[in-house]
Design a protein around this motif. Structure first.
Motif, PDB file in Angstrom:
ATOM      1  N   ALA A   1       0.814  -1.161   0.012  1.00  0.00           N
ATOM      2  CA  ALA A   1       0.086  -0.020  -0.101  1.00  0.00           C
ATOM      3  C   ALA A   1       0.747   1.266  -0.011  1.00  0.00           C
ATOM      4  CB  ALA A   1      -0.782   0.012   1.096  1.00  0.00           C
ATOM      5  N   LEU A   2       1.883   1.298   0.780  1.00  0.00           N
ATOM      6  CA  LEU A   2       2.947   2.394   0.847  1.00  0.00           C
ATOM      7  C   LEU A   2       3.394   2.620  -0.672  1.00  0.00           C
ATOM      8  CD1 LEU A   2       4.095   4.831   2.374  1.00  0.00           C
ATOM      9  CD2 LEU A   2       5.852   3.000   3.257  1.00  0.00           C
ATOM     10  N   ILE A   3       3.672   1.689  -1.084  1.00  0.00           N
ATOM     11  CA  ILE A   3       4.571   1.587  -2.375  1.00  0.00           C
ATOM     12  C   ILE A   3       3.464   2.280  -3.475  1.00  0.00           C
ATOM     13  CG2 ILE A   3       5.655   0.518  -4.295  1.00  0.00           C
ATOM     14  CD1 ILE A   3       6.667  -1.191  -2.331  1.00  0.00           C
ATOM     15  N   LEU A   4       2.609   1.740  -3.550  1.00  0.00           N
ATOM     16  CA  LEU A   4       1.533   2.192  -4.767  1.00  0.00           C
ATOM     17  C   LEU A   4       0.936   3.671  -4.468  1.00  0.00           C
ATOM     18  CD1 LEU A   4      -0.692  -0.875  -5.427  1.00  0.00           C
ATOM     19  CD2 LEU A   4       0.873   0.530  -6.822  1.00  0.00           C
ATOM     20  N   TRP A   5       0.781   3.716  -2.894  1.00  0.00           N
ATOM     21  CA  TRP A   5      -0.132   5.248  -2.640  1.00  0.00           C
ATOM     22  C   TRP A   5       1.264   6.248  -2.935  1.00  0.00           C
ATOM     23  CZ3 TRP A   5       1.603   8.413   1.420  1.00  0.00           C
ATOM     24  CH2 TRP A   5       0.713   9.637   1.453  1.00  0.00           C
ATOM     25  N   GLY A   6       2.340   5.850  -2.371  1.00  0.00           N
ATOM     26  CA  GLY A   6       3.538   6.866  -2.413  1.00  0.00           C
ATOM     27  C   GLY A   6       3.884   7.260  -4.016  1.00  0.00           C
ATOM     28  N   ALA A   7       4.235   6.099  -4.697  1.00  0.00           N
ATOM     29  CA  ALA A   7       4.419   6.376  -6.175  1.00  0.00           C
ATOM     30  C   ALA A   7       3.445   7.401  -6.953  1.00  0.00           C
ATOM     31  CB  ALA A   7       4.390   5.075  -6.863  1.00  0.00           C
ATOM     32  N   ASP A   8       1.977   7.053  -6.693  1.00  0.00           N
ATOM     33  CA  ASP A   8       0.878   8.097  -7.192  1.00  0.00           C
ATOM     34  C   ASP A   8       1.159   9.423  -6.570  1.00  0.00           C
ATOM     35  OD1 ASP A   8      -1.785   8.219  -8.641  1.00  0.00           O
ATOM     36  OD2 ASP A   8      -2.257   8.841  -6.275  1.00  0.00           O
ATOM     37  N   LEU A   9       1.424   9.401  -5.430  1.00  0.00           N
ATOM     38  CA  LEU A   9       1.312  10.802  -4.864  1.00  0.00           C
ATOM     39  C   LEU A   9       2.622  11.559  -5.408  1.00  0.00           C
ATOM     40  CD1 LEU A   9       0.695  12.876  -2.402  1.00  0.00           C
ATOM     41  CD2 LEU A   9       2.272  11.859  -1.198  1.00  0.00           C
ATOM     42  N   LEU A  10       3.894  10.959  -5.406  1.00  0.00           N
ATOM     43  CA  LEU A  10       4.773  11.476  -5.938  1.00  0.00           C
ATOM     44  C   LEU A  10       4.775  11.728  -7.428  1.00  0.00           C
ATOM     45  CD1 LEU A  10       7.774   9.603  -4.081  1.00  0.00           C
ATOM     46  CD2 LEU A  10       7.094  12.021  -3.514  1.00  0.00           C
ATOM     47  N   ALA A  11       4.133  11.141  -8.219  1.00  0.00           N
ATOM     48  CA  ALA A  11       3.946  11.278  -9.674  1.00  0.00           C
ATOM     49  C   ALA A  11       3.040  12.239  -9.824  1.00  0.00           C
ATOM     50  CB  ALA A  11       3.437   9.894 -10.286  1.00  0.00           C
ATOM     51  N   ARG A  12       2.079  12.608  -9.258  1.00  0.00           N
ATOM     52  CA  ARG A  12       1.009  13.679  -9.306  1.00  0.00           C
ATOM     53  C   ARG A  12       1.854  15.109  -8.892  1.00  0.00           C
ATOM     54  NH1 ARG A  12      -2.585  13.890  -6.095  1.00  0.00           N
ATOM     55  NH2 ARG A  12      -2.105  12.110  -4.683  1.00  0.00           N
ATOM     56  N   LYS A  13       2.871  15.023  -7.859  1.00  0.00           N
ATOM     57  CA  LYS A  13       3.403  16.306  -7.577  1.00  0.00           C
ATOM     58  C   LYS A  13       4.463  16.610  -8.403  1.00  0.00           C
ATOM     59  CE  LYS A  13       2.448  16.467  -2.439  1.00  0.00           C
ATOM     60  NZ  LYS A  13       3.052  16.777  -1.295  1.00  0.00           N
ATOM     61  N   GLN A  14       5.129  15.566  -9.092  1.00  0.00           N
ATOM     62  CA  GLN A  14       6.040  15.614 -10.332  1.00  0.00           C
ATOM     63  C   GLN A  14       5.517  16.395 -11.313  1.00  0.00           C
ATOM     64  OE1 GLN A  14       8.847  12.825 -11.037  1.00  0.00           O
ATOM     65  NE2 GLN A  14       9.134  13.206 -13.094  1.00  0.00           N
ATOM     66  N   ASP A  15       4.278  16.009 -11.705  1.00  0.00           N
ATOM     67  CA  ASP A  15       3.784  16.604 -12.765  1.00  0.00           C
ATOM     68  C   ASP A  15       3.260  18.021 -12.692  1.00  0.00           C
ATOM     69  OD1 ASP A  15       3.595  14.047 -14.047  1.00  0.00           O
ATOM     70  OD2 ASP A  15       1.460  13.408 -13.659  1.00  0.00           O
TER      71      ASP A  15
END
Length: 444
Positions: free
Chosen positions: A168-182
């Motif tokens: 859960a931490l991997i999927l949620w963290g990856a989605d969070l960081l990807a949106r912030k990078q965009d």
């Protein structure tokens, strides 16, 4: 002059300098020494650079680790099962069932597009937190060997929610960081830390309430991996690492059991009260294996000498029964899996894929190193299983789903997509016809 002699001399003269020059033509240059090894190296390098290499390496190495793990679980757990008056194949059958379900999860995850993986992030995180809270409620959560981190799901089956918390931490963290990078927000430290670090610390707190130090170490490694992939500056990275190290030291210092495990690093003596029994007998198992082991099923340490032979110390039983050749094979499979995961994370242009693939690779490799390091006496015994290898359905199911993520990400690479499309029957001709139809006619 003797005629015969003249004839022979004339024949010899006809084979004079011109003839000798023809017979002494320079031969083709010999290949330099080591050219065979160089050609082999170039061939291997070209094969490794093919678009589908990472896909096949991840799939093949993970399945080989799982299958070999099933074999070793059966061998290492027979005596333990008989001790509890259970059938010799009891633990193997449970592990085989988990592997069958995990294979379905792997195939399901490998066929899902990235947008569905991202859609699973928040529900999976909420579900993992809810289950981890249930574990701490008296009467619902179950304690196993001093750690309160289990839920009973009926019959002999139990669930460890903290294992799903890693995914859960991997999927949620990856989605969070990807949106912030965009949105170009990752160059600000507050957006890089919040809410990723507070949520990770919340998960760590729930895990530590149950006393599971090993899972906390793996979750911390996942957090650091995500921060490193996001480009966290050294000061920020060092600050978070310092806080985590201080908290971990306090948890170890305040527990006699954890301090005893720390003192057993590199021990070759059982200790006055036998506190280093497991660590020392793990070394005994590895040392008695030799080059090729005592034979599958012929190990002696699993006969009550080595605790947790089929879970945390299954690598030691592998060394005893399959020898150095068996342990090196397991290490090679994990190394190939880790390298392929890094390759998937490094070659993609999708930030979510990069963070998720890097997080999964960090998880698998960190947990493997902690487990193997403890068996070798290089690290304290943390109580974490060897991924895809040790007994435990709660650890196997999320790990196989994570491997399915890596396979899906490897398939989504543009070059891999093209290679897979060419291998399908009839697709190449249809693709060519489609391209011809879309070609501009040149009319204005």
């Amino acid at each position: 002059m003797i005629p015969g002699l003249a004839l022979r001399s004339g024949t010899a003269s006809s084979r004079g300098p011109a003839a000798r020059s023809r017979t002494r033509q320079p031969s083709a240059p010999r290949p330099p020494r080591g050219s065979g090894a160089r050609r082999l190296y170039e061939r291997v390098r070209r094969a490794w650079d093919r678009p589908l290499t990472a896909y096949y390496v991840i799939l093949g190495s993970s399945l080989l680790i799982t299958v070999l793990g099933l074999v070793m679980v059966f061998s290492a757990s027979m005596i333990t099962a008989l001790t509890y008056d259970l059938p010799a194949s009891y633990f193997f059958r449970k592990q085989f069932l988990a592997a069958a379900i995990g294979t379905g999860l792997l195939l399901f995850a490998s066929r899902m597009p990235s947008r569905l993986h991202r859609a699973l992030a928040y529900p999976l995180l909420v579900g993992a937190v809810f289950l981890m809270v249930l574990v701490q409620i008296p009467g619902i959560g179950q304690s196993v060997k001093g750690n309160q981190n289990w839920l009973s799901i009926g019959g002999p089956f139990q669930l460890q929610p903290s294992e799903f918390g890693k995914l859960a931490l991997i999927l949620w963290g990856a989605d969070l960081l990807a949106r912030k990078q965009d949105k170009r927000l990752l160059n600000q430290w507050k957006h890089m830390l919040v809410p990723l670090v507070p949520v990770a610390f919340m998960l760590l707190g729930l895990i530590m309430l149950g006393g599971d130090m090993g899972t906390s170490i793996i979750l911390t490694a996942i957090l650091f991996g995500l921060l490193w992939l996001a480009g966290a500056p050294t000061r920020l990275f060092a600050g978070v690492l310092g806080i985590a190290a201080f908290v971990g030291f306090m948890f170890i210092k305040t527990s006699k059991n954890r301090m005893a495990r720390l003192e057993c690093i590199g021990a070759n003596d059982l200790g006055p009260a036998g506190e280093c029994w497991q660590a020392v007998h793990g070394i005994y198992a590895l040392a008695s294996g030799g080059w090729f082991g005592s034979g599958l099923g012929a190990g002696m340490e699993k006969w009550g000498q080595l605790p947790e032979a089929h879970t945390d110390f299954i690598f030691a039983i592998t060394g005893e029964e399959l020898g150095l050749a068996g342990t090196l094979s397991v290490l090679a499979l994990f190394a190939a899996l880790g390298y392929a995961g890094i390759r998937v994370a490094g070659r993609t242009e999708d930030p979510f894929v990069r963070y998720a693939a890097g997080g999964v690779t960090t998880w698998i490799m960190a947990q493997a190193m902690v487990n193997i390091g403890a068996v070798l006496g290089l690290l304290p015994i943390a109580g974490v299983p060897l991924p895809l290898f040790s007994y435990g359905g709660s650890a196997l199911l999320p790990s196989m789903f994570a491997i399915g993520l890596l396979i899906a990400f490897a398939r989504e690479d543009p070059a891999a997509k093209a290679a897979l499309a060419v291998r399908r029957p009839g697709v190449r001709w249809k693709t060519m016809r489609r391209r011809v139809k879309k070609r501009p006619s040149g009319e204005r």
